[in-house]
Design a protein around this motif. Structure first.
Motif, PDB file in Angstrom:
ATOM      1  N   THR A  48     -16.024  11.574 -47.318  1.00 44.52           N
ATOM      2  CA  THR A  48     -15.114  10.474 -45.599  1.00 44.52           C
ATOM      3  C   THR A  48     -13.198  10.057 -46.609  1.00 44.52           C
ATOM      4  O   THR A  48     -13.247   9.071 -45.913  1.00 44.52           O
ATOM      5  N   GLU A  51     -12.023  11.024 -43.080  1.00 46.20           N
ATOM      6  CA  GLU A  51     -12.759  10.876 -41.766  1.00 46.20           C
ATOM      7  C   GLU A  51     -11.791   9.514 -41.953  1.00 46.20           C
ATOM      8  O   GLU A  51     -11.202   8.965 -40.632  1.00 46.20           O
ATOM      9  N   MET A  52     -11.684   8.775 -43.573  1.00 45.24           N
ATOM     10  CA  MET A  52     -10.768   6.908 -43.084  1.00 45.24           C
ATOM     11  C   MET A  52      -9.436   7.620 -43.122  1.00 45.24           C
ATOM     12  O   MET A  52      -8.948   6.714 -41.993  1.00 45.24           O
ATOM     13  N   SER A  55      -8.850   8.929 -38.663  1.00 42.25           N
ATOM     14  CA  SER A  55      -9.468   7.566 -37.337  1.00 42.25           C
ATOM     15  C   SER A  55      -9.128   6.263 -38.088  1.00 42.25           C
ATOM     16  O   SER A  55      -9.288   5.464 -36.927  1.00 42.25           O
ATOM     17  N   ASN A  56      -8.005   6.366 -38.808  1.00 46.85           N
ATOM     18  CA  ASN A  56      -7.540   4.908 -39.036  1.00 46.85           C
ATOM     19  C   ASN A  56      -8.551   4.123 -38.973  1.00 46.85           C
ATOM     20  O   ASN A  56      -8.229   2.982 -38.221  1.00 46.85           O
ATOM     21  N   SER A  57      -9.169   4.004 -39.759  1.00 46.43           N
ATOM     22  CA  SER A  57     -10.093   2.836 -40.699  1.00 46.43           C
ATOM     23  C   SER A  57     -10.124   1.787 -40.669  1.00 46.43           C
ATOM     24  O   SER A  57      -8.451   1.262 -41.623  1.00 46.43           O
ATOM     25  N   MET A  59     -10.737   0.606 -43.027  1.00 49.97           N
ATOM     26  CA  MET A  59     -10.655  -0.725 -44.470  1.00 49.97           C
ATOM     27  C   MET A  59      -9.103   0.213 -44.902  1.00 49.97           C
ATOM     28  O   MET A  59      -8.601  -0.225 -45.985  1.00 49.97           O
TER      29      MET A  59
END
Length: 73
Positions: A48, A51-52, A55-57, A59
């Motif tokens: 997680t 991925e954050m 992907s330039n989350s 959050m």
């Protein structure tokens, strides 16, 4: 709209970026790998966290510099 819970602050004069989660300082990242490790230590599983960061989350808020740039300011 509320601010993102994870803030990657502007690069420091000596390099690296301070990272805060919900207002608490969790470390000084010198790379995305450091950031992922700090997020993992804060309770996210590694997949997680990767991925954050990758992907330039929404959050994560990158302040005072380009995302993924940890060089001295």
């Amino acid at each position: 709209m509320d601010a993102a819970p994870i803030i990657v602050h502007r690069p420091r004069g000596t390099g690296g970026r301070r990272v805060t989660v919900r207002g608490q300082i969790i470390g000084l990242a010198h790379s995305d790998r450091d950031l992922i490790e700090f997020l993992r230590q804060s309770g996210l599983d590694e997949t997680t966290a990767e991925e954050m960061v990758g992907s330039n989350s929404a959050m994560i808020e990158w302040r005072g510099g380009r995302p993924h740039d940890y060089a001295a300011a």
